[in-house]
Design an enzyme around this catalytic site. Sequence first.
Site, PDB file in Angstrom:
ATOM      1  N   LYS A  83      69.165  35.565  69.577  1.00  0.00           N
ATOM      2  CA  LYS A  83      70.005  34.893  68.341  1.00  0.00           C
ATOM      3  C   LYS A  83      69.134  33.447  68.042  1.00  0.00           C
ATOM      4  CE  LYS A  83      74.772  34.614  66.944  1.00  0.00           C
ATOM      5  NZ  LYS A  83      76.049  34.441  67.421  1.00  0.00           N
TER       6      LYS A  83
HETATM    7  O1  G3P Z   1      80.060  34.667  65.110  1.00  0.00           O
HETATM    8  C1  G3P Z   1      80.075  33.550  65.068  1.00  0.00           C
HETATM    9  C2  G3P Z   1      81.226  33.021  65.456  1.00  0.00           C
HETATM   10  O2  G3P Z   1      81.307  33.013  66.809  1.00  0.00           O
HETATM   11  C3  G3P Z   1      81.523  31.576  64.934  1.00  0.00           C
HETATM   12  O3  G3P Z   1      82.916  31.669  64.483  1.00  0.00           O
HETATM   13  O4  G3P Z   1      85.283  30.751  63.872  1.00  0.00           O
HETATM   14  O5  G3P Z   1      83.517  29.417  65.431  1.00  0.00           O
HETATM   15  O6  G3P Z   1      83.374  29.740  63.050  1.00  0.00           O
HETATM   16  P1  G3P Z   1      83.674  30.523  64.417  1.00  0.00           P
END
Ligand code: G3P
Length: 217
Positions: A83
């Site tokens: 990634k």
């Molecule tokens: O897959 C990306 C994710 O981990 C981010 O999620 O909820 O931190 O925006 P969030």
Amino acid sequence: MKFFVDTAEIAEIAELNDLGMVDGVTTNPSLIMKSGRDILEVTREICDLVSGPVSAEVVATEAEAMIAEGRKLAAIAENIAVKVPLTWDGLKACKVLSDEGRMVNVTLCFSANQALIAAKAGARFISPFIGRLDDINLDGMDLIRDIRVIYDNYGFETEVLAASIRSVNHVLESARIGADVITAPPAVIRKLADHPLTDQGLAQFLKDAAQARITIL
Ligand code: G3P
């Protein structure tokens, strides 16, 4: 639609994997921090458990260093997707690692133009962050829709991996639009099974079963 689980918690991955719900796993530095585990160790354990792509994120910001980190992560297992962030250096790293035959997941995508150039740089997955756009009063689903149209217009094979999913409606909308993959926290995946009419109907059935003294075993 493929389901990736967005966590580095082994027990949660194992439970969903036993149910056939896990086509892959995504992690990021925040999720690794939350797990309290060493990145190389925990990523290896996840790869032992899951046969689909397991995203592990670089922490360097300069292309050469990202490439070196990406190679080290990719050496953990065949199913690693490296990634990289959607920066110019990240795109350079994406191109080199993709040309070496490695899966690359380009993350932190917030515009359709970013998704377009990630596809041109050979990304296997693009990760548009829905929830974080919603957080700033934009509509994250519009981005998924735009990327789907653009990739279909030109036959890009990069998979649309809807990320930063916070709700079951994000999953539903992603499925309607035709995202190839969603990655969601385990709690959101579990909530997909919930419906109040299911609970209500079951309560009535159990009441009637008790009244009729129905036994099966
Ligand atoms: O897959 C990306 C994710 O981990 C981010 O999620 O909820 O931190 O925006 P969030």
